[in-house]
Design a protein around this motif. Structure first.
Motif, PDB file in Angstrom:
ATOM      1  N   GLY A   1     150.642 -87.760  75.391  1.00 29.29           N
ATOM      2  CA  GLY A   1     149.812 -88.701  74.652  1.00 29.29           C
ATOM      3  C   GLY A   1     149.194 -88.049  73.442  1.00 29.29           C
ATOM      4  N   THR A   2     150.021 -87.440  72.612  1.00 27.37           N
ATOM      5  CA  THR A   2     149.514 -86.579  71.531  1.00 27.37           C
ATOM      6  C   THR A   2     148.706 -87.336  70.495  1.00 27.37           C
ATOM      7  OG1 THR A   2     150.156 -84.827  69.985  1.00 27.37           O
ATOM      8  CG2 THR A   2     151.591 -86.773  70.096  1.00 27.37           C
ATOM      9  N   GLY A   3     148.964 -88.640  70.308  1.00 34.03           N
ATOM     10  CA  GLY A   3     148.190 -89.413  69.337  1.00 34.03           C
ATOM     11  C   GLY A   3     148.330 -88.874  67.935  1.00 34.03           C
ATOM     12  N   LEU A   4     147.225 -88.462  67.330  1.00 35.82           N
ATOM     13  CA  LEU A   4     147.244 -87.911  65.976  1.00 35.82           C
ATOM     14  C   LEU A   4     147.778 -86.492  65.932  1.00 35.82           C
ATOM     15  CD1 LEU A   4     143.754 -89.162  64.708  1.00 35.82           C
ATOM     16  CD2 LEU A   4     145.989 -90.223  64.338  1.00 35.82           C
ATOM     17  N   GLY A   5     148.058 -85.900  67.099  1.00 36.59           N
ATOM     18  CA  GLY A   5     148.631 -84.557  67.140  1.00 36.59           C
ATOM     19  C   GLY A   5     147.613 -83.450  67.255  1.00 36.59           C
ATOM     20  N   LEU A   6     146.365 -83.771  67.612  1.00 35.68           N
ATOM     21  CA  LEU A   6     145.321 -82.740  67.652  1.00 35.68           C
ATOM     22  C   LEU A   6     145.666 -81.633  68.644  1.00 35.68           C
ATOM     23  CD1 LEU A   6     142.546 -81.629  66.896  1.00 35.68           C
ATOM     24  CD2 LEU A   6     141.536 -83.148  68.623  1.00 35.68           C
ATOM     25  N   GLY A   7     146.044 -81.997  69.877  1.00 37.95           N
ATOM     26  CA  GLY A   7     146.384 -80.988  70.876  1.00 37.95           C
ATOM     27  C   GLY A   7     147.562 -80.138  70.450  1.00 37.95           C
ATOM     28  N   ALA A   8     148.589 -80.784  69.882  1.00 39.58           N
ATOM     29  CA  ALA A   8     149.773 -80.054  69.417  1.00 39.58           C
ATOM     30  C   ALA A   8     149.408 -79.096  68.292  1.00 39.58           C
ATOM     31  CB  ALA A   8     150.843 -81.042  68.957  1.00 39.58           C
ATOM     32  N   MET A   9     148.521 -79.519  67.398  1.00 38.99           N
ATOM     33  CA  MET A   9     148.111 -78.665  66.275  1.00 38.99           C
ATOM     34  C   MET A   9     147.345 -77.444  66.769  1.00 38.99           C
ATOM     35  SD  MET A   9     146.940 -81.642  63.587  1.00 38.99           S
ATOM     36  CE  MET A   9     146.543 -80.517  62.241  1.00 38.99           C
TER      37      MET A   9
END
Length: 257
Positions: free
Chosen positions: A63-71
């Motif tokens: 559920g990455t959404g805007l990608g905050l966790g991935a970033m």
């Protein structure tokens, strides 16, 4: 009351500007996407789990959404697989990752995680489940939406063993109370969940739970299984006997007074 509503709406407009910085990561928030500043849960979650990410880790961001966790994971040297069911969310994550120069370290996949992520050896799985959306139109609506949320979380927990194996960890944000109890009850066999961090102040009851393979329980089960089989104990005794001196009994040394 009307003045208060207008002040709240004006304050919300200021907070929900399209470009923000969260935990050092610059994000562009397109219209229609959940805003990270709706509450402090996303910041609390990623602040708590970020310290666990090390260079070379493989990280799955659900559920990455805007990608905050991935970033955050990619900026700490991890290789990331980021998943979301919404194409527009993944496009927003792609834009943010590209602007930060991190897109080469993140693979984006669209769909339900249990469908698009197969067997994997992830060191960490990051999971911030969706909140029950507002407004709620009565108790029945609340129960229905909460049930849908719990069903989604249950599917992720059931699939987690094939992602983390015996060495990885699934880190999940729970808002305490019945939801935390549900997570504990839905843990797959052979795994256990322990609290990693609890919030204070504005988010009472929020906690990050860490789910992983129960190595100690597995060791005790193996030991108990061996002890339950007399033939295995006899075979171990025969092997030790043969290791001493073939098939003959060892000589007992003489003892002189």
């Amino acid at each position: 009351r009307a003045i208060r509503r207008e002040l709240e709406r004006f304050g919300s407009h200021l907070l929900k500007r399209r470009e923000i910085v969260v935990l050092g990561q610059r994000l562009v928030v397109p219209r229609g996407q959940p805003h990270p500043l709706d509450d402090d849960s996303a910041e609390f979650f990623h602040r708590s789990v970020g310290m666990m990410i090390a260079p070379g880790h493989r990280v799955l961001d659900l559920g990455t959404g805007l990608g905050l966790g991935a970033m955050i994971a990619a900026s700490r040297g991890a290789e990331v697989v980021a998943v979301d069911v919404r194409a527009d969310a993944l496009e927003a994550a792609r834009t943010n990752l590209a602007a930060a120069g991190l897109l080469d370290h993140v693979e984006l996949r669209q769909g339900r995680a249990e469908d698009v992520v197969g067997e994997g050896a992830f060191d960490l799985v990051l999971y911030n489940p969706p909140r029950v959306p507002k407004p709620i139109r009565g108790p029945e609506d609340l129960a229905t939406r909460a049930g849908e949320r719990w069903s989604e979380v249950g599917a992720v927990l059931s699939a987690s063993p094939r992602w983390i194996g015996e060495k990885g960890r699934l880190l999940i944000l729970a808002d305490g109370g019945r939801f935390s109890a549900f997570v504990a009850s839905a843990v797959p066999p052979g795994y256990r969940v322990v609290p990693l961090a609890r919030s204070l102040g504005l988010l009472p009851g929020m906690e990050v739970l860490s789910l992983g393979f129960d190595l100690e329980a597995a060791r005790l089960d193996r030991h108990a299984a061996r002890e339950r089989k007399p033939e295995q104990r006899a075979e171990r005794g025969r092997r030790r006997w043969k290791a001493l001196d073939g098939d003959e009994a060892p000589e007992v040394p003489e003892v002189h007074p």
